[in-house]
Scaffold this motif. Structure first.
Motif, PDB file in Angstrom:
ATOM      1  N   ILE A 133       0.847  -1.211   0.000  1.00 27.24           N
ATOM      2  CA  ILE A 133       0.000   0.000   0.000  1.00 27.24           C
ATOM      3  C   ILE A 133       0.873   1.248   0.000  1.00 27.24           C
ATOM      4  CG2 ILE A 133      -1.634   1.343   1.374  1.00 27.24           C
ATOM      5  CD1 ILE A 133      -2.780  -1.373   2.362  1.00 27.24           C
ATOM      6  N   GLN A 134       1.892   1.259   0.849  1.00 28.08           N
ATOM      7  CA  GLN A 134       2.726   2.466   0.958  1.00 28.08           C
ATOM      8  C   GLN A 134       3.569   2.690  -0.298  1.00 28.08           C
ATOM      9  OE1 GLN A 134       4.565   1.658   4.842  1.00 28.08           O
ATOM     10  NE2 GLN A 134       3.252   3.250   5.698  1.00 28.08           N
ATOM     11  N   ALA A 135       3.930   1.585  -0.983  1.00 26.96           N
ATOM     12  CA  ALA A 135       4.710   1.736  -2.215  1.00 26.96           C
ATOM     13  C   ALA A 135       3.836   2.204  -3.376  1.00 26.96           C
ATOM     14  CB  ALA A 135       5.370   0.401  -2.571  1.00 26.96           C
ATOM     15  N   ARG A 136       2.606   1.713  -3.443  1.00 25.02           N
ATOM     16  CA  ARG A 136       1.743   2.015  -4.591  1.00 25.02           C
ATOM     17  C   ARG A 136       0.849   3.231  -4.363  1.00 25.02           C
ATOM     18  NH1 ARG A 136       1.703  -2.483  -7.995  1.00 25.02           N
ATOM     19  NH2 ARG A 136       0.478  -1.172  -9.403  1.00 25.02           N
ATOM     20  N   VAL A 137       0.537   3.518  -3.092  1.00 26.71           N
ATOM     21  CA  VAL A 137      -0.288   4.701  -2.783  1.00 26.71           C
ATOM     22  C   VAL A 137       0.464   5.504  -1.709  1.00 26.71           C
ATOM     23  CG1 VAL A 137      -2.618   5.509  -2.243  1.00 26.71           C
ATOM     24  CG2 VAL A 137      -2.307   3.196  -3.144  1.00 26.71           C
ATOM     25  N   PRO A 138       1.550   6.164  -2.093  1.00 29.77           N
ATOM     26  CA  PRO A 138       2.431   6.803  -1.103  1.00 29.77           C
ATOM     27  C   PRO A 138       1.752   7.891  -0.281  1.00 29.77           C
ATOM     28  CG  PRO A 138       3.033   7.413  -3.356  1.00 29.77           C
ATOM     29  CD  PRO A 138       2.031   6.317  -3.473  1.00 29.77           C
ATOM     30  N   GLN A 139       0.650   8.457  -0.772  1.00 24.63           N
ATOM     31  CA  GLN A 139      -0.036   9.498  -0.002  1.00 24.63           C
ATOM     32  C   GLN A 139      -0.838   8.943   1.166  1.00 24.63           C
ATOM     33  OE1 GLN A 139      -0.564   8.462  -3.065  1.00 24.63           O
ATOM     34  NE2 GLN A 139      -2.578   8.996  -3.870  1.00 24.63           N
ATOM     35  N   CYS A 140      -0.938   7.616   1.247  1.00 21.49           N
ATOM     36  CA  CYS A 140      -1.671   6.975   2.350  1.00 21.49           C
ATOM     37  C   CYS A 140      -0.794   6.987   3.609  1.00 21.49           C
ATOM     38  CB  CYS A 140      -2.041   5.546   1.981  1.00 21.49           C
ATOM     39  SG  CYS A 140      -2.916   4.665   3.300  1.00 21.49           S
ATOM     40  N   GLY A 141      -1.353   7.439   4.722  1.00 26.64           N
ATOM     41  CA  GLY A 141      -0.624   7.473   5.979  1.00 26.64           C
ATOM     42  C   GLY A 141      -0.353   6.077   6.524  1.00 26.64           C
ATOM     43  N   GLU A 142       0.606   6.010   7.443  1.00 30.62           N
ATOM     44  CA  GLU A 142       1.015   4.714   7.986  1.00 30.62           C
ATOM     45  C   GLU A 142      -0.119   4.034   8.744  1.00 30.62           C
ATOM     46  OE1 GLU A 142       4.454   3.008  11.014  1.00 30.62           O
ATOM     47  OE2 GLU A 142       4.677   4.990  10.116  1.00 30.62           O
ATOM     48  N   LYS A 143      -0.868   4.806   9.546  1.00 34.17           N
ATOM     49  CA  LYS A 143      -1.946   4.206  10.336  1.00 34.17           C
ATOM     50  C   LYS A 143      -3.054   3.661   9.444  1.00 34.17           C
ATOM     51  CE  LYS A 143      -1.345   6.637  14.701  1.00 34.17           C
ATOM     52  NZ  LYS A 143      -1.913   7.595  15.669  1.00 34.17           N
ATOM     53  N   LEU A 144      -3.445   4.441   8.442  1.00 38.41           N
ATOM     54  CA  LEU A 144      -4.517   3.982   7.558  1.00 38.41           C
ATOM     55  C   LEU A 144      -4.073   2.738   6.774  1.00 38.41           C
ATOM     56  CD1 LEU A 144      -7.340   4.399   6.444  1.00 38.41           C
ATOM     57  CD2 LEU A 144      -6.385   5.915   4.693  1.00 38.41           C
ATOM     58  N   ALA A 145      -2.825   2.724   6.312  1.00 36.23           N
ATOM     59  CA  ALA A 145      -2.318   1.541   5.589  1.00 36.23           C
ATOM     60  C   ALA A 145      -2.365   0.313   6.486  1.00 36.23           C
ATOM     61  CB  ALA A 145      -0.887   1.795   5.110  1.00 36.23           C
ATOM     62  N   HIS A 146      -1.972   0.484   7.732  1.00 43.09           N
ATOM     63  CA  HIS A 146      -1.998  -0.613   8.702  1.00 43.09           C
ATOM     64  C   HIS A 146      -3.436  -1.109   8.904  1.00 43.09           C
ATOM     65  CE1 HIS A 146      -0.710  -2.778  12.371  1.00 43.09           C
ATOM     66  NE2 HIS A 146      -1.895  -2.419  12.841  1.00 43.09           N
TER      67      HIS A 146
END
Length: 296
Positions: A204-217
């Protein structure tokens, strides 16, 4: 192929394909030994994407043969351009110029290359994706033996055509039927499963870098719970996880909550039956609570 495991890992990461070390090693061996890579796994785990990534990494063409029930050699290999041949015959009759007509009609000029022949005849080493091989019958699978073993095909009117460069071949299967031992013997085998929560956070963080760490988790934990529910038939793919992430960001969500789940769950569940199973077995509130906690 002149590439190291470290080079391959770095190149995959640069194009946003995050995967395990074992996958990198298996792909490396397939390239090094110039053997087809057979990937099995559930729909949506990234099998087809891996072929696209190879095309990106090596900056080469991706030639795709989409398999289906009833696919035969002609549609996979080559066909003669009958309309053009008929036009040539008509013109030859009108001009009374029929010398060497038959030989001319079956020259390369009238040959329509389909994916397999196109890959074999390519000047630069392409990626040949034979997608969903399990949808074809055993007869077609046997036909592939010659192509994948010798990388050559026989065209009666033209003789044997041999590969200019051995293509990078990727076959995918959703396990709809058992593939033959003969095909498996000719391939390097890889089984792809859904990623772990930790790996899906990285994706998620590699493909949607604007996503925050908490939301990705939270998204990764939520998707994992949905996939593990037996009554949900169509498990969310990695691509649907990414779509869900983008949808939540489009709704200005920086954390997963009951309201956000209810508004966007149709990005990961695509049938009425799965929606009903979700409501019955999990529910939006419980999913959000689970995602925000660290408890299993």
């Amino acid at each position: 192929m002149d590439v190291s495991i470290a080079d391959l890992r770095k190149a995959f990461e640069e194009v946003g394909y995050i995967t395990d070390e074992q996958v990198i090693i298996t792909v490396y061996l397939s390239l090094k030994l110039e053997k087809p890579l057979l990937i099995e796994g559930a729909p949506g785990v990234g099998k087809t994407e891996l072929a696209k990534v190879l095309s990106q990494v090596f900056a080469t063409d991706l030639i795709r043969l989409q398999c289906y029930e009833g696919l035969d050699e002609n549609k996979a290999l080559y066909e003669w351009n009958y309309q053009r041949q008929l036009l040539k015959i008509q013109i030859s009759k009108e001009t009374a110029c029929t010398e060497d007509l038959e030989q001319d009609l079956f020259s390369r000029e009238y040959l329509l290359e389909r994916p397999l022949l196109k890959a074999i005849q390519a000047e630069e080493k392409p990626v040949l994706l034979i997608d969903e091989i399990d949808k074809t019958d055993e007869e077609f699978e046997a036909f592939l033996f010659e192509v994948l073993s010798d990388f050559q095909v026989s065209v009666p009117e033209l003789g044997t055509l041999t590969a200019n460069r051995i293509p990078m071949v990727v076959l995918t299967s959703n396990n709809e039927r058992e593939l033959s031992d003969g095909l498996k013997r000719r391939c390097v085998y890889l089984y792809l499963d859904y990623p772990s929560v930790e790996r899906e956070i990285d994706i998620i963080q590699a493909r949607v870098p604007q996503c925050g760490e908490k939301l990705a988790h939270e998204i990764a934990r939520a998707v994992s719970l949905v996939r593990n529910e037996q009554e949900i038939k169509k498990k969310p793919s990695i691509a649907e996880t990414l779509d869900w992430t983008r949808a939540l960001l489009a709704m200005d969500k920086d954390r997963l909550n009951k309201n956000g789940v209810e508004q966007t769950l149709n990005m990961v569940l695509k049938t009425k039956g799965d929606m009903e199973a979700f409501e019955k077995k999990i529910g939006a509130e419980r999913l959000a609570e689970y995602a925000r906690s660290d408890k299993d």
